[in-house]
Design an enzyme around this catalytic site. Structure first.
Site, PDB file in Angstrom:
ATOM      1  N   CYS A 191      62.796  52.687  30.898  1.00  0.00           N
ATOM      2  CA  CYS A 191      63.598  51.706  30.032  1.00  0.00           C
ATOM      3  C   CYS A 191      63.421  50.033  30.578  1.00  0.00           C
ATOM      4  O   CYS A 191      63.490  49.382  29.720  1.00  0.00           O
ATOM      5  CB  CYS A 191      65.073  51.990  30.279  1.00  0.00           C
ATOM      6  SG  CYS A 191      65.753  52.140  32.372  1.00  0.00           S
TER       7      CYS A 191
ATOM      8  N   GLU B 109      73.878  55.131  39.429  1.00  0.00           N
ATOM      9  CA  GLU B 109      73.240  53.727  38.861  1.00  0.00           C
ATOM     10  C   GLU B 109      74.340  52.936  38.460  1.00  0.00           C
ATOM     11  O   GLU B 109      74.382  52.026  37.712  1.00  0.00           O
ATOM     12  CB  GLU B 109      72.308  53.880  37.760  1.00  0.00           C
ATOM     13  CG  GLU B 109      71.414  54.912  37.928  1.00  0.00           C
ATOM     14  CD  GLU B 109      70.289  54.920  36.590  1.00  0.00           C
ATOM     15  OE1 GLU B 109      69.185  54.932  36.885  1.00  0.00           O
ATOM     16  OE2 GLU B 109      70.818  54.795  35.346  1.00  0.00           O
TER      17      GLU B 109
END
Length: 644
Positions: free
Chosen positions: A409, A313
């Site tokens: 998240c 990521e």
């Protein structure tokens, strides 16, 4: 640079009818209740959250083992923060009661030494701090601290903040430069910005000093059980998870390129800006500006998306911005808002507020559906569903928004951004008002020894007219600065209905020095033509293509409007275009109709010598990027298209 800029919390801003009031009404009516049900495992057809259940287990009111990710507590924290902002927007007794019950569980789960974490409570708190690289304990603590401050600001209730102060005191006892303490930091920055906020909220410098410690030690020591521990028990999974992934390969004062995990990077740089605001250390500002320049000139998508590689990521190298495989996590865009705002509070330069605007209307907002019940974790700039759902290197790219995620998240993060949007509109000094974002709103600021009420009315981003009213008891000499957006080339400015030319441009802000009198009005009109935007040719795959913008909005083409095989479409960059107001799924929108062509090549042998291909004239329809994927699932979409 301005070092004494005062920013505002959302409670000091009243949102008026318009784009963001409507979004905050949706937050109150739909998003917060939906997320509360989901966090309590009551939403059908989505992954179980376990987030609230974990606190019931930690409070010993339920038997079981915590579920979800190791950082599941942060989902609860971000929801509390979002719900607190929603209470500032619109009081809601039932919602406040739900938060109070959650606060009760958190307080009951707290250990006698102050520790709060459901995962390590189950594992055994003697193992706390045993995996600082990936355990996310301080990360979760940071989000809970931020939630406690927001809830205190919304309600005046101190219970949760007192719980988190006890936890912060424990952290201060166990971490620090002194002998016998842990000389370490969290693998995921967040505690730092939370501690700076707690120091301000509690007026206790211990938390500021602790935040400084975590900032300064990063990249100077080897964390326990981490990938930079030369003789630790765990080895890195791959080169992508070395110390730079954690933003720990060098001290912060040696950083010049944005790197590593994109969300970690944004939270760390926000912490660096917080540290600079309190110390004024020139070297920190030098690194912050170098990092900012590297990001905006070489490593950010046109939508504001950041982090181009799914594995880790993370950021990769300059100009690596693939539109179809990019990661562009919603949380990373939100983190960039946090960093940009802090930079703006240090140096009022329009480029920081421009970036916030880019995220508000594009990179972050695309992460949530128009109805508030579905989310993108990854925000691609191009998708062909039949390919993306088959290729392993695109498995992170969903062709439609999901109701929730195993790693959730982003949903609660976008909720707290929407709820806190008011804080990004204004800032001020004793003699100066800055208007950074054009959002219908009302607020009061102290100026020239009296309180001035600012009334802003606009239909932004759909059109560029902003009307400002200034209400005061007596005339006052003051400066008003209006951001000139980077996309804007032409504007008009009127004061009390008359053209006003006695302005000057300072760091991208149209600045007016004058003696203001009660009931003065300002009208600021920004022209919003449709623009074809080209990319730096060093970005692979963008040659001969353009993206479409109108005002702050990036536009895209969708299959539902233009048919499949969007790669066959060409836009006539010199042709006609027409802007139409309308609705997408009952939400306001502006669509753009353009002259274009469809070039269809069908050959017998898959590859054949070049020839003149026929082009069929067509009308191409573009919609705002943040609104894509709301009318039909699994549709082709693209931001970059060929032009003639």
């Amino acid at each position: 640079m301005y070092h004494t800029i005062n920013d505002m919390n959302p409670k000091e801003i009243t949102l008026l009818e318009g784009f963001w009031r409507n979004r905050n009404q949706l937050l109150a009516d739909v998003i917060i209740p939906y997320q509360w049900d989901t966090l309590n495992n009551r939403t059908e057809g989505v992954p179980l959250s376990h987030a609230v259940e974990n606190f019931r287990i930690a409070a010993k009111e339920l038997q079981g083992i915590p579920g979800g990710t190791i950082f599941q507590d942060s989902d609860v924290a971000k929801w509390i923060e979002a719900a607190s902002y929603s209470l500032m927007f619109q009081p809601n007794h039932a919602l406040e009661t739900s938060i109070d019950e959650l606060v009760r569980l958190i307080e009951k789960s707290q250990h006698s030494n102050g520790y709060v974490n459901t995962f390590f409570t189950a594992k055994g708190i003697e193992q706390r701090w045993s995996d600082l690289e990936m355990g996310h304990e301080l990360y979760c603590a940071g989000h809970l601290i931020e939630a406690s401050i927001a809830y205190y600001q919304a309600t005046g209730k101190r219970v949760l903040m007192d719980v988190m102060i006890r936890y912060a005191n424990l952290i201060a006892e166990e971490f620090g430069p002194e002998e016998g303490k842990l000389h370490a930091y969290d693998g995921h920055p967040e505690i730092e910005i939370a501690l700076y906020r707690l120091a301000d909220a509690s007026d206790d410098n211990r938390y500021r000093n602790l935040a400084d410690y975590f900032m300064n030690i990063r990249g100077t020591v080897r964390n326990k059980n981490g990938s930079i521990n030369a003789d630790g028990a765990r080895k890195p999974k791959s080169r992508w998870f070395e110390s730079d992934y954690f933003l720990a390969d060098k001290p912060i004062r040696s950083m010049t390129e944005v790197n590593g995990h994109a969300v970690r990077a944004m939270y760390l740089y926000a912490g660096m800006a917080d540290q600079y605001r309190r110390t004024g250390e020139p070297e920190l500002w030098e690194k912050l500006t170098a990092l900012w320049n590297n990001l905006v000139q070489k490593r950010v998508y046109i939508t504001g998306g950041i982090g181009s590689q799914s594995h880790g990521e993370r950021f990769t190298v300059d100009y690596d911005l693939p539109p179809d495989r990019g990661y562009t996590e919603t949380c990373a865009s939100i983190g960039l808002v946090f960093w940009a705002w802090r930079m703006s509070c240090i140096d009022v330069d329009s480029r920081y507020a421009d970036m916030i605007e880019k995220e508000m209307y594009n990179g972050a907002l695309s992460g949530i559906s128009l109805d508030g019940k579905a989310y993108f974790y990854v925000n691609p700039l191009e998708i062909t569903p039949r390919i993306a759902t088959f290729r392993q290197d695109m498995e992170h790219v969903l062709p439609h928004r999901a109701g929730w995620f195993d790693c959730a998240c982003c949903p609660t993060n976008i909720a707290r951004l929407i709820g806190s949007i008011g804080k990004y509109i204004y800032s001020f000094t004793d003699t100066h008002i800055f208007i950074h974002q054009y959002i219908s709103s009302e607020t009061e600021v102290p100026l020239g020894g009296q309180n001035i009420t600012i009334l802003q009315e606009t239909n932004y981003p759909w059109n560029g007219e902003i009307r400002l009213g200034l209400q005061m008891q007596r005339e006052t000499q003051a400066t008003l600065s209006l951001r000139k957006p980077a996309w804007c080339d032409a504007w008009t400015l009127l004061i009390n209905g008359t053209d006003w030319n006695a302005w000057y441009l300072e760091k991208g802000y149209i600045t007016i020095d004058r003696k203001w009198v009660p009931s003065d009005t300002v009208v600021f009109r920004l022209e919003m033509p449709v623009k074809c935007i080209q990319a730096d040719s060093r970005i692979q795959g963008y040659g001969g293509k353009a993206a479409l913008m109108r005002g702050p909005l990036v536009y895209c083409l969708e299959e539902i409007d233009n048919g499949p095989q969007l790669q066959e479409l060409l836009i006539d960059s010199k042709g006609n275009n027409k802007v139409e107001e309308g609705l997408i799924q009952s939400f306001p929108s502006t669509t753009i109709l353009l002259d274009g062509y469809r070039e269809t090549v069908r050959v017998d042998n898959l590859y054949e010598p070049m020839k003149q291909n026929e082009r069929k004239q067509v009308q191409v329809k573009a919609i705002p990027y943040f609104q894509w994927g709301n009318r039909a699932k699994d549709q082709e979409m693209r931001v970059w298209f060929r032009i003639v």
